[in-house]
Design a protein around this motif. Sequence first.
Motif, PDB file in Angstrom:
ATOM      1  N   PHE A  68       0.861  -1.318   0.060  1.00  0.00           N
ATOM      2  CA  PHE A  68       0.084  -0.095  -0.059  1.00  0.00           C
ATOM      3  C   PHE A  68       0.721   1.193  -0.154  1.00  0.00           C
ATOM      4  O   PHE A  68       0.950   2.260  -0.802  1.00  0.00           O
ATOM      5  N   GLY A  69       1.875   1.101   0.840  1.00  0.00           N
ATOM      6  CA  GLY A  69       2.707   2.398   0.934  1.00  0.00           C
ATOM      7  C   GLY A  69       3.616   2.446  -0.371  1.00  0.00           C
ATOM      8  O   GLY A  69       3.827   3.582  -0.889  1.00  0.00           O
ATOM      9  N   THR A  70       4.325   1.526  -0.788  1.00  0.00           N
ATOM     10  CA  THR A  70       5.140   1.656  -1.739  1.00  0.00           C
ATOM     11  C   THR A  70       4.644   1.746  -3.111  1.00  0.00           C
ATOM     12  O   THR A  70       5.105   2.327  -4.088  1.00  0.00           O
ATOM     13  N   GLN A  71       2.980   1.629  -3.301  1.00  0.00           N
ATOM     14  CA  GLN A  71       2.432   2.251  -4.539  1.00  0.00           C
ATOM     15  C   GLN A  71       2.131   3.509  -4.554  1.00  0.00           C
ATOM     16  O   GLN A  71       1.205   4.107  -5.521  1.00  0.00           O
ATOM     17  N   GLY A  72       2.766   4.434  -3.474  1.00  0.00           N
ATOM     18  CA  GLY A  72       2.330   5.768  -3.245  1.00  0.00           C
ATOM     19  C   GLY A  72       1.099   6.325  -2.642  1.00  0.00           C
ATOM     20  O   GLY A  72       0.994   7.540  -2.586  1.00  0.00           O
ATOM     21  N   LYS A  73       0.374   5.457  -2.060  1.00  0.00           N
ATOM     22  CA  LYS A  73      -0.584   5.948  -1.366  1.00  0.00           C
ATOM     23  C   LYS A  73      -0.015   6.343   0.034  1.00  0.00           C
ATOM     24  O   LYS A  73       0.638   5.710   0.823  1.00  0.00           O
ATOM     25  N   PRO A  74      -0.774   7.473   0.747  1.00  0.00           N
ATOM     26  CA  PRO A  74      -0.136   8.076   1.867  1.00  0.00           C
ATOM     27  C   PRO A  74      -0.581   7.133   3.113  1.00  0.00           C
ATOM     28  O   PRO A  74      -1.823   6.788   3.111  1.00  0.00           O
ATOM     29  N   ILE A  75       0.312   7.269   4.253  1.00  0.00           N
ATOM     30  CA  ILE A  75       0.281   6.697   5.296  1.00  0.00           C
ATOM     31  C   ILE A  75       0.629   7.336   6.523  1.00  0.00           C
ATOM     32  O   ILE A  75       1.451   8.063   6.430  1.00  0.00           O
ATOM     33  N   PHE A  76      -0.332   7.644   7.563  1.00  0.00           N
ATOM     34  CA  PHE A  76      -0.098   8.215   8.662  1.00  0.00           C
ATOM     35  C   PHE A  76      -0.158   7.415   9.824  1.00  0.00           C
ATOM     36  O   PHE A  76      -1.082   6.836  10.155  1.00  0.00           O
ATOM     37  N   GLY A  77       1.137   7.447  10.411  1.00  0.00           N
ATOM     38  CA  GLY A  77       1.083   6.641  11.670  1.00  0.00           C
ATOM     39  C   GLY A  77       1.151   7.446  13.029  1.00  0.00           C
ATOM     40  O   GLY A  77       2.066   8.413  13.076  1.00  0.00           O
ATOM     41  N   THR A  78       0.266   7.238  14.110  1.00  0.00           N
ATOM     42  CA  THR A  78       0.409   8.163  15.166  1.00  0.00           C
ATOM     43  C   THR A  78       0.704   7.269  16.370  1.00  0.00           C
ATOM     44  O   THR A  78       0.466   6.151  16.196  1.00  0.00           O
ATOM     45  N   CYS A  79       1.531   7.820  17.393  1.00  0.00           N
ATOM     46  CA  CYS A  79       2.283   6.937  18.411  1.00  0.00           C
ATOM     47  C   CYS A  79       2.658   5.646  17.756  1.00  0.00           C
ATOM     48  O   CYS A  79       3.788   5.375  17.468  1.00  0.00           O
ATOM     49  N   ALA A  80       1.937   4.401  18.263  1.00  0.00           N
ATOM     50  CA  ALA A  80       2.485   3.111  17.971  1.00  0.00           C
ATOM     51  C   ALA A  80       2.608   2.970  16.156  1.00  0.00           C
ATOM     52  O   ALA A  80       3.281   2.296  15.754  1.00  0.00           O
ATOM     53  N   GLY A  81       1.791   3.946  15.704  1.00  0.00           N
ATOM     54  CA  GLY A  81       1.724   3.639  14.209  1.00  0.00           C
ATOM     55  C   GLY A  81       3.072   4.391  13.605  1.00  0.00           C
ATOM     56  O   GLY A  81       3.772   3.940  12.535  1.00  0.00           O
ATOM     57  N   LEU A  82       3.482   5.419  14.381  1.00  0.00           N
ATOM     58  CA  LEU A  82       4.873   6.023  14.145  1.00  0.00           C
ATOM     59  C   LEU A  82       5.968   4.784  14.002  1.00  0.00           C
ATOM     60  O   LEU A  82       6.973   4.690  13.072  1.00  0.00           O
ATOM     61  N   ILE A  83       5.848   4.070  15.233  1.00  0.00           N
ATOM     62  CA  ILE A  83       6.875   3.122  15.498  1.00  0.00           C
ATOM     63  C   ILE A  83       6.847   1.870  14.167  1.00  0.00           C
ATOM     64  O   ILE A  83       7.937   1.336  13.743  1.00  0.00           O
ATOM     65  N   LEU A  84       5.677   1.684  13.826  1.00  0.00           N
ATOM     66  CA  LEU A  84       5.408   0.528  12.961  1.00  0.00           C
ATOM     67  C   LEU A  84       6.078   1.072  11.377  1.00  0.00           C
ATOM     68  O   LEU A  84       6.627   0.112  10.766  1.00  0.00           O
ATOM     69  N   LEU A  85       5.697   2.102  11.272  1.00  0.00           N
ATOM     70  CA  LEU A  85       6.788   2.805  10.156  1.00  0.00           C
ATOM     71  C   LEU A  85       8.081   3.010  10.081  1.00  0.00           C
ATOM     72  O   LEU A  85       8.838   3.126   8.892  1.00  0.00           O
ATOM     73  N   ALA A  86       8.734   2.986  11.105  1.00  0.00           N
ATOM     74  CA  ALA A  86      10.240   3.407  11.217  1.00  0.00           C
ATOM     75  C   ALA A  86      11.309   2.307  10.730  1.00  0.00           C
ATOM     76  O   ALA A  86      10.804   0.960  10.658  1.00  0.00           O
ATOM     77  N   SER A  87      12.085   2.785   9.966  1.00  0.00           N
ATOM     78  CA  SER A  87      13.101   1.737   9.616  1.00  0.00           C
ATOM     79  C   SER A  87      14.014   1.123  10.541  1.00  0.00           C
ATOM     80  O   SER A  87      14.531   0.076  10.360  1.00  0.00           O
ATOM     81  N   ASP A  88      13.863   1.602  11.774  1.00  0.00           N
ATOM     82  CA  ASP A  88      14.936   1.143  12.787  1.00  0.00           C
ATOM     83  C   ASP A  88      14.302   1.569  14.100  1.00  0.00           C
ATOM     84  O   ASP A  88      13.924   2.723  14.490  1.00  0.00           O
ATOM     85  N   ILE A  89      14.483   0.621  15.202  1.00  0.00           N
ATOM     86  CA  ILE A  89      13.947   0.835  16.396  1.00  0.00           C
ATOM     87  C   ILE A  89      15.028   0.652  17.458  1.00  0.00           C
ATOM     88  O   ILE A  89      15.843  -0.495  17.462  1.00  0.00           O
ATOM     89  N   VAL A  90      15.390   1.669  18.402  1.00  0.00           N
ATOM     90  CA  VAL A  90      16.307   1.511  19.283  1.00  0.00           C
ATOM     91  C   VAL A  90      16.140   0.141  20.266  1.00  0.00           C
ATOM     92  O   VAL A  90      15.227   0.020  20.717  1.00  0.00           O
ATOM     93  N   GLY A  91      17.071  -0.604  20.392  1.00  0.00           N
ATOM     94  CA  GLY A  91      17.217  -1.930  21.200  1.00  0.00           C
ATOM     95  C   GLY A  91      16.506  -2.961  20.554  1.00  0.00           C
ATOM     96  O   GLY A  91      16.321  -3.986  21.157  1.00  0.00           O
ATOM     97  N   GLN A  92      16.010  -3.097  19.277  1.00  0.00           N
ATOM     98  CA  GLN A  92      15.275  -3.995  18.550  1.00  0.00           C
ATOM     99  C   GLN A  92      16.200  -4.368  17.419  1.00  0.00           C
ATOM    100  O   GLN A  92      16.575  -3.675  16.661  1.00  0.00           O
ATOM    101  N   GLU A  93      16.158  -5.683  16.965  1.00  0.00           N
ATOM    102  CA  GLU A  93      17.061  -6.136  15.968  1.00  0.00           C
ATOM    103  C   GLU A  93      16.453  -5.891  14.544  1.00  0.00           C
ATOM    104  O   GLU A  93      17.489  -5.354  13.779  1.00  0.00           O
ATOM    105  N   SER A  94      15.029  -6.027  14.613  1.00  0.00           N
ATOM    106  CA  SER A  94      14.533  -5.675  13.183  1.00  0.00           C
ATOM    107  C   SER A  94      13.026  -4.634  13.349  1.00  0.00           C
ATOM    108  O   SER A  94      12.561  -4.807  14.680  1.00  0.00           O
ATOM    109  N   ALA A  95      12.856  -3.779  12.632  1.00  0.00           N
ATOM    110  CA  ALA A  95      11.872  -3.084  12.611  1.00  0.00           C
ATOM    111  C   ALA A  95      10.672  -3.492  11.956  1.00  0.00           C
ATOM    112  O   ALA A  95      10.627  -4.783  11.680  1.00  0.00           O
ATOM    113  N   HIS A  96       9.528  -2.918  11.769  1.00  0.00           N
ATOM    114  CA  HIS A  96       8.363  -3.400  11.234  1.00  0.00           C
ATOM    115  C   HIS A  96       8.338  -3.142   9.558  1.00  0.00           C
ATOM    116  O   HIS A  96       8.795  -3.846   9.033  1.00  0.00           O
ATOM    117  N   LEU A  97       7.486  -2.245   9.605  1.00  0.00           N
ATOM    118  CA  LEU A  97       7.200  -1.906   7.916  1.00  0.00           C
ATOM    119  C   LEU A  97       8.465  -1.051   7.049  1.00  0.00           C
ATOM    120  O   LEU A  97       8.297  -1.479   6.009  1.00  0.00           O
TER     121      LEU A  97
END
Length: 196
Positions: A68-97
């Motif tokens: 959905f995101g890579t085809q150019g449709k906008p995504i708005f992540g709030t709080c936990a949603g922000l974490i899901l969008l991130a490429s890197d999370i402190v203290g975690q080996e792998s991030a989410h989306l």
Amino acid sequence: MVKIGVLALQGAVREHVRSVEASGAEAVVVKRKEQLDEIDGLILPGGESTTMRRLIDKYDFFDALKNFGTQGKPIFGTCAGLILLASDIVGQESAHLQLMDMKVERNAFGRQVDSFEAALEVKGIAEDFEAVFIRAPYVVEVGEDVEVLAVVNNNIVAAKQGQYLCSAFHPELTDDHRMTAYFVEMVEAAKKELAS
């Protein structure tokens, strides 16, 4: 009228729906991945990021959300949603989306009892946005394509990269719909661009 989905696996779904409707768009409560084909933009609400990821996997949403995101449709992540969008999370080996080029710190402001409100200047959106932070994350660092929109105590709490928008706070918990309205405008612009 654009259709904006709110991922309804967990979190403040009803409040986001209200905010989307107040901003002049149609809100869709998304419970099945097939619904992503019917919407123009998507909100990943607050909640608990680890739980949300588990539910995303359980209901087979992961690849569909990434597409959905890579085809150019906008995504708005709030709080936990922000974490899901991130490429890197402190203290975690792998991030989410891994859709936004940023590193985030979970529960950065402390526990539930450390929740607070702050009047923020959000670049291009509001000079006095009343932001509600609940067990909020913040962005530790961003890539060069990421525009920082708001900062609290030198910590990044809102940012934008292409069609992705994120906030560490909960814009849906007040009657100030300017942040959601800004996202609606992003969705309208993206819909026009994808149609041309």
